[in-house]
Design an enzyme around this catalytic site. Structure first.
Site, PDB file in Angstrom:
ATOM      1  N   ASN A   1      33.982  50.212   4.913  1.00  0.00           N
ATOM      2  CA  ASN A   1      34.991  49.120   4.898  1.00  0.00           C
ATOM      3  C   ASN A   1      36.428  49.955   4.772  1.00  0.00           C
ATOM      4  O   ASN A   1      36.380  50.823   4.387  1.00  0.00           O
ATOM      5  CB  ASN A   1      34.351  48.256   3.380  1.00  0.00           C
ATOM      6  CG  ASN A   1      33.851  47.825   3.362  1.00  0.00           C
ATOM      7  OD1 ASN A   1      32.339  46.651   3.908  1.00  0.00           O
ATOM      8  ND2 ASN A   1      33.315  48.074   1.830  1.00  0.00           N
TER       9      ASN A   1
ATOM     10  N   HIS B   1      34.765  56.375   3.012  1.00  0.00           N
ATOM     11  CA  HIS B   1      34.077  56.456   2.941  1.00  0.00           C
ATOM     12  C   HIS B   1      32.640  55.614   3.786  1.00  0.00           C
ATOM     13  O   HIS B   1      33.019  54.684   3.807  1.00  0.00           O
ATOM     14  CB  HIS B   1      32.902  56.784   1.440  1.00  0.00           C
ATOM     15  CG  HIS B   1      33.429  55.450   0.850  1.00  0.00           C
ATOM     16  ND1 HIS B   1      34.812  54.846   0.526  1.00  0.00           N
ATOM     17  CD2 HIS B   1      32.799  54.357   0.520  1.00  0.00           C
ATOM     18  CE1 HIS B   1      34.548  53.544   0.004  1.00  0.00           C
ATOM     19  NE2 HIS B   1      33.458  53.001  -0.348  1.00  0.00           N
TER      20      HIS B   1
ATOM     21  N   ASP C   1      24.769  56.555  -4.525  1.00  0.00           N
ATOM     22  CA  ASP C   1      26.012  55.059  -4.908  1.00  0.00           C
ATOM     23  C   ASP C   1      24.420  54.898  -6.678  1.00  0.00           C
ATOM     24  O   ASP C   1      23.737  55.025  -6.702  1.00  0.00           O
ATOM     25  CB  ASP C   1      25.820  54.724  -4.168  1.00  0.00           C
ATOM     26  CG  ASP C   1      26.775  53.281  -4.533  1.00  0.00           C
ATOM     27  OD1 ASP C   1      26.978  52.887  -5.638  1.00  0.00           O
ATOM     28  OD2 ASP C   1      27.834  53.229  -3.318  1.00  0.00           O
TER      29      ASP C   1
END
Length: 113
Positions: free
Chosen positions: A86, A99, A30
């Site tokens: 999420n 993801h 990330d």
């Protein structure tokens, strides 16, 4: 589903620090890590969010989970990591390509959020 930053990473239009790739998924660090290990695991198949997954995606979803487990182990966090997914803008999804966040290397509180 429209092009997303993740589809552009899959197509190599945008660079990413890739840590895993196979025929079904891609995993990369990330760019805004929330923990010492913060890796995103994405399916190559464009699925907007878990709520849009179909029954025939079951094997792919399981593959993402097992890949996340292997990545955590490879990174040295095999016994202590958190997975987050999420589903929708109201809970923090900002890229609408399904993801998994694989997080480790620090203490996490409960409940999350």
């Amino acid at each position: 589903m429209s092009d997303t930053i993740f589809s552009k990473i899959i197509d190599r239009e945008i660079d990413a620090d890739i840590v895993h790739e196979d025929e079904h998924c891609l995993a990369f660090r990330d760019v805004n890590p929330q923990a010492p290990m913060h890796i995103l695991v994405i399916p190559k198949k464009p699925i907007e969010m878990l709520a849009r997954a179909e029954a025939d995606d079951q094997a792919l979803l399981g593959h993402l989970m097992l890949t996340a487990r292997q990545i955590a182990a490879d990174q040295g966090y095999g016994e202590a990591f958190r997975l987050v997914m999420n589903n929708g803008a109201a809970v923090g999804q900002s890229v609408f390509h399904l993801h998994l966040h694989v997080l480790g290397g620090r203490e996490f509180s409960w409940p999350p959020g």
